[in-house]
Design an enzyme around this catalytic site. Structure first.
Site, PDB file in Angstrom:
ATOM      1  N   ASN A 211      -1.168  -0.698   0.054  1.00 30.15           N
ATOM      2  CA  ASN A 211      -0.630   0.220  -0.992  1.00 30.15           C
ATOM      3  C   ASN A 211      -0.184  -0.326  -2.346  1.00 30.15           C
ATOM      4  O   ASN A 211      -0.448  -1.623  -2.627  1.00 30.15           O
ATOM      5  CB  ASN A 211       0.671   1.077  -0.125  1.00 30.15           C
ATOM      6  CG  ASN A 211       1.770  -0.177  -0.041  1.00 30.15           C
ATOM      7  OD1 ASN A 211       2.098  -0.460  -0.951  1.00 30.15           O
ATOM      8  ND2 ASN A 211       1.845  -0.338   1.361  1.00 30.15           N
ATOM      9  N   ALA A 212       0.037   0.513  -2.996  1.00 26.95           N
ATOM     10  CA  ALA A 212       0.273   0.434  -4.477  1.00 26.95           C
ATOM     11  C   ALA A 212       1.755  -0.406  -5.093  1.00 26.95           C
ATOM     12  O   ALA A 212       1.966  -0.521  -6.000  1.00 26.95           O
ATOM     13  CB  ALA A 212       0.272   1.612  -5.244  1.00 26.95           C
TER      14      ALA A 212
END
Ligand code: CTP
Length: 406
Positions: A211-212
């Site tokens: 994820n980011a």
């Protein structure tokens, strides 16, 4: 824009102070460099002048009509000495004023940060340790040196912390509230474990889902806690920022590994912070061989839920332990955001919840953030700005909570 006075003492790490100077000027600060005579043996005055874009002050006797030793100290918002050698620490601790830099240190009323660098034996020597203790008692913020490769083939504590790390600590000291808690070392003796970054769940030997999360908020908490005297371990999943040398690091990949690392640290930790973004789902099967596209029309992956690490830690919480969760939410309004935050805090059972509005993905990877800190009775504080500053506000909320639960 702040006025920073960069003192450079005579050690080989003086060359790294060039990068530090560059970072300060690129961040928009006005930097005046005061190298000692020995520092000039390593890096000459033209380099400091060119990089700072300002005259370099080296002697008490130059421009005496301007009384530089008083004017420079008085005019600074922050003094940073990097590298601070054993000799410089000794002269500063005994209040000597035998060159321009030590004169400046005696006239400066602003926060002073020193980043020592020397050989391990010199750092560990009782004389140096006592000088550091004296300077800290007087309110000087003295960083611990990093451990690692020194000038020769030897290794040990004594390396100058990375310029990027010194810069982040230095700029956080431009906030008066941060200076106050750092000087008090209010987390001395506290063991704090913080998770940071996004986990990676493997699909096959070369592919994973992540994820980011950049890990910057968790690292800011680790940096701030170490500065306040805590013994810090970072459980680092995938992160895209440098880890401070002042903390222990356990590297993990998946949510399962992160759960194991945090669970193993929990019994001996007074504070647990779940700043990581663990994946909630992991592929039900990880292929041992690389998945091939030839012959396949498409790919369907089945997922199973991962362990809720925070909930697991809360279940095993011991007396006096403070557990902090994070929540990244997208909400249409502030009321809606608070409602989601309160519900999550109640569901997870943690003591504090740091609530982020991530509508539009604004927070990920940024140096700045805006958070609302919640406890069971409601909003404790709202903080916005640089993540290092926010980290100190979160630690303030933790120390207040510790006062209640201890
Ligand atoms: N967290 C955790 N274990 C997981 C997922 C999240 O410990 N498997 C932690 C995060 O580190 C964070 C907190 O739980 O401190 C809240 O994360 P979030 O993803 O917002 O919580 P979820 O329970 O996954 O809620 P949602 O359904 O809203 O995603």
């Amino acid at each position: 824009m702040s006025r920073i006075l960069l003192g450079v003492a005579g050690g080989i790490a003086a060359y790294k102070a060039c990068s530090l100077l560059r970072l300060f000027t690129e961040a928009g600060h006005e930097v005046t460099v005061v190298p000692t005579a020995n520092a000039l043996e390593f890096v000459g005055a033209p380099t400091w002048a060119a990089l700072s874009g300002r005259p370099v002050h080296t002697e008490v006797w130059a421009d005496a009509h301007e009384v530089p030793h008083v004017a420079l100290g008085r005019g600074a918002d922050l003094v940073v000495v990097a590298p601070a050698t054993a000799d410089l620490l000794a002269r500063a601790a005994s209040g000597r004023a035998d060159d321009l830099l030590t004169n400046v240190l005696l006239t400066a009323t602003c926060p002073v940060l020193m980043a020592p660098a020397m050989h391990t034996e010199m750092w560990l020597h009782a004389a140096t340790q006592s000088n550091v203790a004296t300077l800290r008692e007087r309110g000087v913020v003295v960083l611990d040196p990093d451990s690692g490769r020194l000038t020769g083939a030897d290794t040990g504590p004594g390396r100058l912390p990375e310029p990027g790390e010194i810069e982040q600590v230095a700029l956080s000291l431009l906030d008066a509230g941060v200076v106050e808690v750092v000087r008090r070392r209010d987390l001395a003796g506290v063991r704090l474990a913080v998770s940071a970054g996004g986990t990676r769940e493997a699909l096959d030997p070369v592919r994973h889902l992540t994820n980011a999360s950049s890990g910057r908020m968790g690292l800011a908490i680790a940096r701030a806690a170490a500065l306040r005297g805590a013994e810090v371990t970072v459980v680092a999943a995938a992160i895209s920022a440098a880890i401070p040398g002042s903390v222990e690091v356990l590297r993990v990949d998946s949510t399962a590994e992160l759960a194991q690392a945090m669970t193993s640290l929990a019994p001996a930790s007074e504070v647990l912070v779940m700043a990581a973004a663990p994946a909630d789902f992991t592929p039900a099967h990880t292929s041992e061989l690389k998945l091939k596209k030839s012959g396949a029309e498409g790919l369907t992956v089945e997922f199973t839920q991962t362990t809720d690490v925070l909930a697991t830690l809360v279940k095993a919480r011991h007396e006096g332990q403070v557990i902090v969760g994070f929540a990244a939410e997208t909400a249409g309004s502030d009321d809606e955001l608070l409602r989601l935050g309160r519900a999550k805090l109640a569901r997870k059972g943690c003591d504090l919840l740091v609530l982020n509005d991530v509508s539009g993905g604004a927070v990920f990877g940024a140096a700045e953030n805006a958070v609302t800190i919640l406890d069971r009775s409601g909003v404790v504080e709202r903080a916005s700005g640089n993540k290092n500053f926010i980290a100190h506000r979160i630690l303030d909320a933790i120390t207040d909570t510790r006062g209640v639960v201890a």
